[in-house]
Design a protein around this motif. Structure first.
Motif, mmCIF file in Angstrom:
data_model
loop_
_atom_site.group_PDB
_atom_site.id
_atom_site.type_symbol
_atom_site.label_atom_id
_atom_site.label_comp_id
_atom_site.label_asym_id
_atom_site.label_seq_id
_atom_site.Cartn_x
_atom_site.Cartn_y
_atom_site.Cartn_z
ATOM 1 N N ASN A 33 0.932 -1.225 0.128
ATOM 2 C CA ASN A 33 0.073 -0.049 0.278
ATOM 3 C C ASN A 33 0.843 1.371 -0.038
ATOM 4 O O ASN A 33 0.327 2.112 0.422
ATOM 5 N N ASP B 43 1.757 6.456 1.721
ATOM 6 C CA ASP B 43 0.735 5.335 1.631
ATOM 7 C C ASP B 43 -0.449 5.925 1.026
ATOM 8 O O ASP B 43 -0.518 6.971 0.954
ATOM 9 N N ARG B 44 -1.552 5.067 1.062
ATOM 10 C CA ARG B 44 -2.737 5.395 0.621
ATOM 11 C C ARG B 44 -3.519 6.675 1.314
ATOM 12 O O ARG B 44 -4.367 7.142 0.895
#
Length: 341
Positions: free
Chosen positions: A44, A68-69
């Motif tokens: 991710n 990250d997301r």
């Protein structure tokens, strides 16, 4: 953890080997391979820089810097040793160093990374695509810094320290990298050992709850939009607090309200802990690095023969002080926002 090859009659254990035996090095091999296959240790994240060390106070460099997301920064440290050395302490230092990274700074670092790796792409567009944003959202960027430690193994001192730090609301993962052989081919296995994958979702929920409670106690991560009027007519509206000084100074300049006395008043103001107006030559490297002024454009105001930049280091604890000072000095100026400051 042993790996086995399945045959018709048996499970054949694959011989294990080490990075040292195979003459694989951290930067030359692990870092080079993982930066383009980072999903091997965290599916991710997206790498935005390698050997990142954009600070003047230290010669240290982060192996890989990612996001990250959730738009958090991720410090990734790599070791080929069987104990991990002191990588957790090193990574904590790096996390502290990048904690104040701005969107513009990250975008610049990522563009440099893309160019160095001969990737033809626009950094901002690629960041927004990865994050699922239609437009940059600077207020939601880098609200937290995660750490990922990837090593051939970890000493008990490291795992104990990481568990203790995670219990105090840090976010550190440990990924064990194992090498095995199939004939003459090397096989890499990456296993997350902290936090255990089956417990990770629960731990994330607990951490999110703690963060929400902390945010609600200590700050309103301010989504407020401001408006400024002059003589009851709107001059500018719908802007963030980071632009409050810019629009204020622009209004004063446009209305011809800046004389020597007012200029000295503005020049000496430090409501946001930085001088309101600065020459480019007066800015520190830290102020440039964290975009405390928009120094990478033409000066935002000129007075006399000089050009000046306007501070943008505004938060919920200092913006009201500035508003009160301006409204007291200039009664025809009035501010409003869509929420309480």
């Amino acid at each position: 953890m042993p790996l086995y090859q399945i045959t018709n009659d048996a499970l054949l254990e694959l011989p294990s080997t080490s990075f040292q035996q195979e003459s694989l090095w951290e930067r030359r091999d692990l870092q080079r391979l993982l930066k383009v296959n980072i999903q091997a240790i965290d599916e991710n994240v997206m790498v935005i820089a390698e050997e990142f060390g954009d600070w003047s106070e230290s010669g240290r460099r982060i192996d890989l810097l990612a996001i990250d997301r959730d738009a958090n920064l991720v410090v990734i440290e790599l070791k080929r040793t069987d104990c991990g050395g002191h990588m957790e302490l090193q990574a904590i230092r790096y996390a502290a160093m990048v904690a104040n990274m701005t969107w513009d700074h990250a975008k610049s670092a990522f563009q440099k990374y893309l160019i160095n790796n001969q990737i033809d792409a626009d950094a901002e567009a690629k960041l927004c695509e990865f994050l699922g944003w239609s437009d940059p959202n600077e207020d939601d960027f880098a609200q937290n810094v995660r750490i990922v430690l990837a090593s051939a193994n970890f000493s008990k001192e490291i795992t104990t320290s990481v568990l203790w730090l995670n219990d105090r609301d840090l976010d550190i993962s440990c990924v064990r990298l194992s090498l095995h052989k199939i004939d003459d081919k090397l096989v890499l296995s990456a296993d997350q050992i902290i936090p255990l994958p089956e417990a990770e979702s629960y731990q994330i929920e607990v951490k999110q709850k703690r963060r929400q409670e902390r945010v609600s106690r200590t700050e309103n991560k301010d989504r407020s939009l401001f408006s400024i009027t002059y003589m009851e007519k709107v001059y500018a509206e719908g802007f963030k607090k980071s632009d409050i000084a810019y629009h204020t100074v622009s209004l004063l300049d446009e209305k011809g309200l800046i004389d020597d006395d007012v200029f000295d008043f503005l020049r000496s103001d430090t409501s946001c802990s930085f001088r309101l107006l600065k020459h480019l030559e007066e800015m520190t490297e830290t102020e440039k690095r964290y975009s405390k002024y928009r120094f990478n454009r033409e000066p935002e105001i000129r007075y006399g023969d000089s050009g000046y930049y306007i501070a943008r280091n505004w938060g919920v604890n200092n913006v009201q002080k500035f508003i009160d000072k301006i409204e007291a000095r200039f009664p025809k100026i009035c501010y409003s926002s869509n929420s309480n400051i």
